[in-house]
Scaffold this active site. Structure first.
Site, PDB file in Angstrom:
ATOM      1  N   GLY A   9       0.856  -1.192   0.000  1.00 47.57           N
ATOM      2  CA  GLY A   9       0.000   0.000   0.000  1.00 47.57           C
ATOM      3  C   GLY A   9       0.883   1.229   0.000  1.00 47.57           C
ATOM      4  O   GLY A   9       1.590   1.491   0.978  1.00 47.57           O
ATOM      5  N   GLY A  11      -0.046   4.418  -0.331  1.00 49.49           N
ATOM      6  CA  GLY A  11      -0.780   5.666  -0.098  1.00 49.49           C
ATOM      7  C   GLY A  11      -0.169   6.425   1.071  1.00 49.49           C
ATOM      8  O   GLY A  11       1.011   6.252   1.408  1.00 49.49           O
ATOM      9  N   ASN A  12      -0.986   7.236   1.709  1.00 53.32           N
ATOM     10  CA  ASN A  12      -0.476   8.097   2.784  1.00 53.32           C
ATOM     11  C   ASN A  12       0.166   7.309   3.923  1.00 53.32           C
ATOM     12  O   ASN A  12       1.288   7.579   4.331  1.00 53.32           O
ATOM     13  CB  ASN A  12      -1.625   8.948   3.342  1.00 53.32           C
ATOM     14  CG  ASN A  12      -2.041  10.016   2.358  1.00 53.32           C
ATOM     15  OD1 ASN A  12      -1.351  11.012   2.192  1.00 53.32           O
ATOM     16  ND2 ASN A  12      -3.158   9.804   1.675  1.00 53.32           N
ATOM     17  N   GLY A  14       0.929   3.948   4.132  1.00 49.50           N
ATOM     18  CA  GLY A  14       1.992   3.021   3.717  1.00 49.50           C
ATOM     19  C   GLY A  14       3.309   3.764   3.515  1.00 49.50           C
ATOM     20  O   GLY A  14       4.383   3.283   3.895  1.00 49.50           O
ATOM     21  N   LYS A 200     -13.419   4.996  16.055  1.00 48.30           N
ATOM     22  CA  LYS A 200     -13.106   6.418  16.326  1.00 48.30           C
ATOM     23  C   LYS A 200     -13.354   7.269  15.087  1.00 48.30           C
ATOM     24  O   LYS A 200     -13.552   8.485  15.195  1.00 48.30           O
ATOM     25  CB  LYS A 200     -11.694   6.583  16.889  1.00 48.30           C
ATOM     26  CG  LYS A 200     -10.538   6.166  15.980  1.00 48.30           C
ATOM     27  CD  LYS A 200     -10.088   7.208  15.012  1.00 48.30           C
ATOM     28  CE  LYS A 200      -9.180   6.601  13.951  1.00 48.30           C
ATOM     29  NZ  LYS A 200      -8.905   7.476  12.818  1.00 48.30           N
ATOM     30  N   ASN A 265     -11.479  11.945   8.046  1.00 51.05           N
ATOM     31  CA  ASN A 265     -12.812  11.739   8.615  1.00 51.05           C
ATOM     32  C   ASN A 265     -13.329  13.049   9.217  1.00 51.05           C
ATOM     33  O   ASN A 265     -14.470  13.438   8.987  1.00 51.05           O
ATOM     34  CB  ASN A 265     -12.769  10.632   9.674  1.00 51.05           C
ATOM     35  CG  ASN A 265     -12.615   9.262   9.023  1.00 51.05           C
ATOM     36  OD1 ASN A 265     -13.562   8.727   8.473  1.00 51.05           O
ATOM     37  ND2 ASN A 265     -11.406   8.724   9.054  1.00 51.05           N
ATOM     38  N   GLU A 290     -12.765   6.295   5.797  1.00 54.27           N
ATOM     39  CA  GLU A 290     -13.157   4.959   6.274  1.00 54.27           C
ATOM     40  C   GLU A 290     -14.444   5.002   7.112  1.00 54.27           C
ATOM     41  O   GLU A 290     -15.218   4.054   7.158  1.00 54.27           O
ATOM     42  CB  GLU A 290     -12.031   4.342   7.113  1.00 54.27           C
ATOM     43  CG  GLU A 290     -10.808   3.876   6.331  1.00 54.27           C
ATOM     44  CD  GLU A 290     -10.975   2.469   5.763  1.00 54.27           C
ATOM     45  OE1 GLU A 290     -12.121   2.020   5.555  1.00 54.27           O
ATOM     46  OE2 GLU A 290      -9.933   1.830   5.516  1.00 54.27           O
TER      47      GLU A 290
HETATM   48  N1  LIG Z   1      -3.439   8.263   6.472  1.00 52.40           N
HETATM   49  C1  LIG Z   1      -3.378   8.151   7.795  1.00 52.40           C
HETATM   50  O1  LIG Z   1      -3.119   9.123   8.520  1.00 52.40           O
HETATM   51  C2  LIG Z   1      -3.609   6.819   8.434  1.00 52.40           C
HETATM   52  C3  LIG Z   1      -4.340   5.825   7.793  1.00 52.40           C
HETATM   53  N2  LIG Z   1      -4.571   4.664   8.419  1.00 52.40           N
HETATM   54  C4  LIG Z   1      -5.363   3.613   7.793  1.00 52.40           C
HETATM   55  O2  LIG Z   1      -4.599   3.004   6.756  1.00 52.40           O
HETATM   56  C5  LIG Z   1      -5.468   2.547   5.715  1.00 52.40           C
HETATM   57  C6  LIG Z   1      -4.965   3.119   4.392  1.00 52.40           C
HETATM   58  O3  LIG Z   1      -5.056   4.525   4.494  1.00 52.40           O
HETATM   59  P1  LIG Z   1      -4.193   5.519   3.599  1.00 52.40           P
HETATM   60  O4  LIG Z   1      -2.855   4.986   3.304  1.00 52.40           O
HETATM   61  O5  LIG Z   1      -4.264   6.825   4.276  1.00 52.40           O
HETATM   62  O6  LIG Z   1      -5.082   5.533   2.270  1.00 52.40           O
HETATM   63  P2  LIG Z   1      -4.710   6.161   0.864  1.00 52.40           P
HETATM   64  O7  LIG Z   1      -6.005   6.359   0.157  1.00 52.40           O
HETATM   65  O8  LIG Z   1      -3.787   7.299   1.028  1.00 52.40           O
HETATM   66  O9  LIG Z   1      -3.887   5.003   0.128  1.00 52.40           O
HETATM   67  C7  LIG Z   1      -4.410   3.729  -0.091  1.00 52.40           C
HETATM   68  C8  LIG Z   1      -3.378   2.950  -0.907  1.00 52.40           C
HETATM   69  O10 LIG Z   1      -3.830   1.597  -0.971  1.00 52.40           O
HETATM   70  C9  LIG Z   1      -3.585   1.158  -2.293  1.00 52.40           C
HETATM   71  N3  LIG Z   1      -4.456   0.032  -2.590  1.00 52.40           N
HETATM   72  C10 LIG Z   1      -5.796   0.017  -2.628  1.00 52.40           C
HETATM   73  N4  LIG Z   1      -6.236  -1.218  -2.913  1.00 52.40           N
HETATM   74  C11 LIG Z   1      -5.148  -1.990  -3.060  1.00 52.40           C
HETATM   75  C12 LIG Z   1      -4.945  -3.347  -3.387  1.00 52.40           C
HETATM   76  N5  LIG Z   1      -5.966  -4.176  -3.591  1.00 52.40           N
HETATM   77  N6  LIG Z   1      -3.684  -3.801  -3.481  1.00 52.40           N
HETATM   78  C13 LIG Z   1      -2.644  -2.978  -3.250  1.00 52.40           C
HETATM   79  N7  LIG Z   1      -2.750  -1.684  -2.956  1.00 52.40           N
HETATM   80  C14 LIG Z   1      -4.013  -1.198  -2.855  1.00 52.40           C
HETATM   81  C15 LIG Z   1      -3.883   2.355  -3.159  1.00 52.40           C
HETATM   82  O11 LIG Z   1      -3.286   2.151  -4.411  1.00 52.40           O
HETATM   83  P3  LIG Z   1      -3.708   3.004  -5.706  1.00 52.40           P
HETATM   84  O12 LIG Z   1      -3.039   4.339  -5.501  1.00 52.40           O
HETATM   85  O13 LIG Z   1      -3.168   2.205  -6.811  1.00 52.40           O
HETATM   86  O14 LIG Z   1      -5.191   3.103  -5.688  1.00 52.40           O
HETATM   87  C16 LIG Z   1      -3.226   3.466  -2.351  1.00 52.40           C
HETATM   88  O15 LIG Z   1      -1.861   3.556  -2.636  1.00 52.40           O
HETATM   89  C17 LIG Z   1      -6.877   3.029   6.100  1.00 52.40           C
HETATM   90  O16 LIG Z   1      -7.584   1.985   6.708  1.00 52.40           O
HETATM   91  C18 LIG Z   1      -6.624   4.133   7.116  1.00 52.40           C
HETATM   92  O17 LIG Z   1      -7.666   4.274   8.043  1.00 52.40           O
HETATM   93  C19 LIG Z   1      -4.047   4.426   9.639  1.00 52.40           C
HETATM   94  C20 LIG Z   1      -3.302   5.364  10.291  1.00 52.40           C
HETATM   95  C21 LIG Z   1      -3.052   6.650   9.742  1.00 52.40           C
HETATM   96  O1  LIG Z   2      -6.316   7.277  11.733  1.00 52.69           O
HETATM   97  C1  LIG Z   2      -5.720   8.278  11.412  1.00 52.69           C
HETATM   98  C2  LIG Z   2      -4.700   8.902  12.265  1.00 52.69           C
HETATM   99  O2  LIG Z   2      -4.401   8.134  13.386  1.00 52.69           O
HETATM  100  C3  LIG Z   2      -6.018   8.926  10.124  1.00 52.69           C
HETATM  101  O3  LIG Z   2      -7.278   9.445  10.165  1.00 52.69           O
HETATM  102  P1  LIG Z   2      -8.049   9.814   8.827  1.00 52.69           P
HETATM  103  O4  LIG Z   2      -8.261   8.517   8.081  1.00 52.69           O
HETATM  104  O5  LIG Z   2      -9.297  10.444   9.300  1.00 52.69           O
HETATM  105  O6  LIG Z   2      -7.174  10.760   8.052  1.00 52.69           O
END
Ligand SMILES: NC(=O)C1=CN([C@@H]2O[C@H](COP(=O)(O)OP(=O)(O)OC[C@H]3O[C@@H](n4cnc5c(N)ncnc54)[C@H](OP(=O)(O)O)[C@@H]3O)[C@@H](O)[C@H]2O)C=CC1
Ligand SMILES: O=C(CO)COP(=O)(O)O
Length: 344
Positions: A9, A11-12, A14, A200, A265, A290
């Site tokens: 992952g 995204g943010n 990962g 939360k 959120n 989420e």
């Molecule tokens: N951001 C934060 O502050 C925090 C987030 N979280 C949790 O982490 C989880 C992810 O959040 P976040 O990283 O912010 O989300 P983002 O939307 O920033 O990123 C999600 C990532 O997941 C990838 N992805 C989606 N589906 C798949 C798949 N099937 N296989 C591989 N990669 C995949 C996406 O790829 P693509 O770009 O190709 O779509 C994207 O890179 C959530 O549950 C969130 O609640 C937890 C703590 C902090």
């Molecule tokens: O869970 C998070 C920080 O601990 C991230 O929250 P959001 O998904 O609302 O950005």
């Protein structure tokens, strides 16, 4: 296998985990889009952040599972079962898998209407339950806490919780992630930690709504405090010990996400509060929120389980019944007040 640590992952979150890990070890970061992984490897940057050269990106799921015995997963909850199934052929009982996902997967994935029959109980699986049922991985953990990714990526001080039934998982995560200004606390309450992290988000949406409407700090405090109570009584109904809700992965993350504009959120709730236009807020949201899916699932659960949860009710009515925030706030005032603390 080599000693690189895998992160699935890109995204943010990962990316933030990868940067933290890179302080102590080499990292393989999985981006499913090949162009993304090539750009990361060429530019050593991603989403505007400069990445340590110890992070290498990869787009081959089989290869990352073969090369890394420890894998962190940070993707949206609704994609998690698909990913678990895709990884399953490449995972063995030797792997340690730690997820940071704050949401649920429906037990019956076909049932997108979230309909729950009276005796069905909790209609969802946590991510560790998905991993247990879809793969043969045994040593599973959850990383959860007040970890707003932008703050982690700016290298601001933070801490988190590693929850697992297995000491090896806890010690491995601590060895990999502990560093100056980022520490992992341990917890044995895996499921409670997962549930706290998902719930939360509903309260964060509620708090955003209150602030978007300028309803004041008093009401914000009520919503956060009573939101915590609702998290606890849902936990109680599922025989989950209160511990997980009272530490960093519970109240800690609740404070972070219910007060920070950088929480998606919270800011989703804030946008609704400002405009009272749910259709527009849903339409304009490009980010992962989420808490929307979690609200729908949990509202159906509390109804069937006969739990009184005014904050969750308020969020549900605004999002799914298009009720105005000012009207939905009445849920909080619709009950006879009894003991303030009725859940311990
Ligand atoms: N951001 C934060 O502050 C925090 C987030 N979280 C949790 O982490 C989880 C992810 O959040 P976040 O990283 O912010 O989300 P983002 O939307 O920033 O990123 C999600 C990532 O997941 C990838 N992805 C989606 N589906 C798949 C798949 N099937 N296989 C591989 N990669 C995949 C996406 O790829 P693509 O770009 O190709 O779509 C994207 O890179 C959530 O549950 C969130 O609640 C937890 C703590 C902090
Ligand atoms: O869970 C998070 C920080 O601990 C991230 O929250 P959001 O998904 O609302 O950005």
């Amino acid at each position: 296998m080599n000693n690189q640590i895998g992160v699935i992952g890109s995204g943010n979150f990962g990316t933030a985990i990868s940067v933290l890990l890179a302080h102590n070890t080499g990292v393989l970061l999985y981006a499913r889009n090949k162009q993304v992984s090539e750009t990361i490897n060429r530019t050593h940057s991603h989403m505007g952040w400069t990445l340590p050269t110890r992070i290498k990106a990869i787009s081959d799921l089989e290869e990352i599972c073969q090369r890394c015995s420890v894998l962190f997963i940070a993707i949206p909850s609704f994609e998690f079962p698909n990913l678990a199934r895709a990884m399953s052929p490449f995972l063995t009982p030797q792997h340690i898998v730690i997820h940071g996902v704050k949401g649920f997967a429906l037990r019956d994935e076909q049932n997108r209407n979230y309909q729950i029959t009276p005796h069905e109980g909790f209609p969802v699986r946590t991510m560790s339950e998905v991993l247990k049922s879809e793969t043969n991985v045994i040593r599973i953990g959850c990383l959860s806490g007040p970890n707003l990714s932008k703050e982690l990526l700016k290298r601001l001080p933070a801490a988190s919780v590693i929850a697992s039934a297995y000491d090896e998982v806890i010690v491995t995560a601590q060895n990999l992630l502990n560093q100056n200004k980022f520490k992992l606390y341990r917890s044995q309450h895996l499921k409670g930690t997962e549930i706290a992290g998902a719930l939360k988000n509903i309260v964060a949406i509620a708090s955003g709504m209150i602030n978007g409407q300028n309803l004041g700090k008093n009401l914000e405090s009520i919503v956060i405090t009573k939101g915590l109570r609702e998290m606890l009584i849902i936990g109680q109904s599922l025989d989950i010990a209160p511990d997980a809700f009272l530490g960093l992965a519970g109240i800690g993350d609740l404070i972070a996400t219910s007060t920070a504009k950088s929480s998606r959120n919270y800011s989703f709730g804030y946008t609704i509060g400002q405009s009272d236009n749910i259709a527009r807020a849903l339409d304009e949201t490009r980010d992962l929120v989420e808490g929307i899916g979690t609200t729908e699932i949990i509202f159906n659960y509390i109804r069937k389980a006969n739990l009184t949860c005014p904050v969750i009710h308020m969020v549900y009515d605004v999002i799914f019944n298009k009720m105005e925030v000012q009207t939905a706030v009445d849920h909080i005032y619709a009950h006879n007040t009894t003991f303030d603390v009725d859940f311990l």
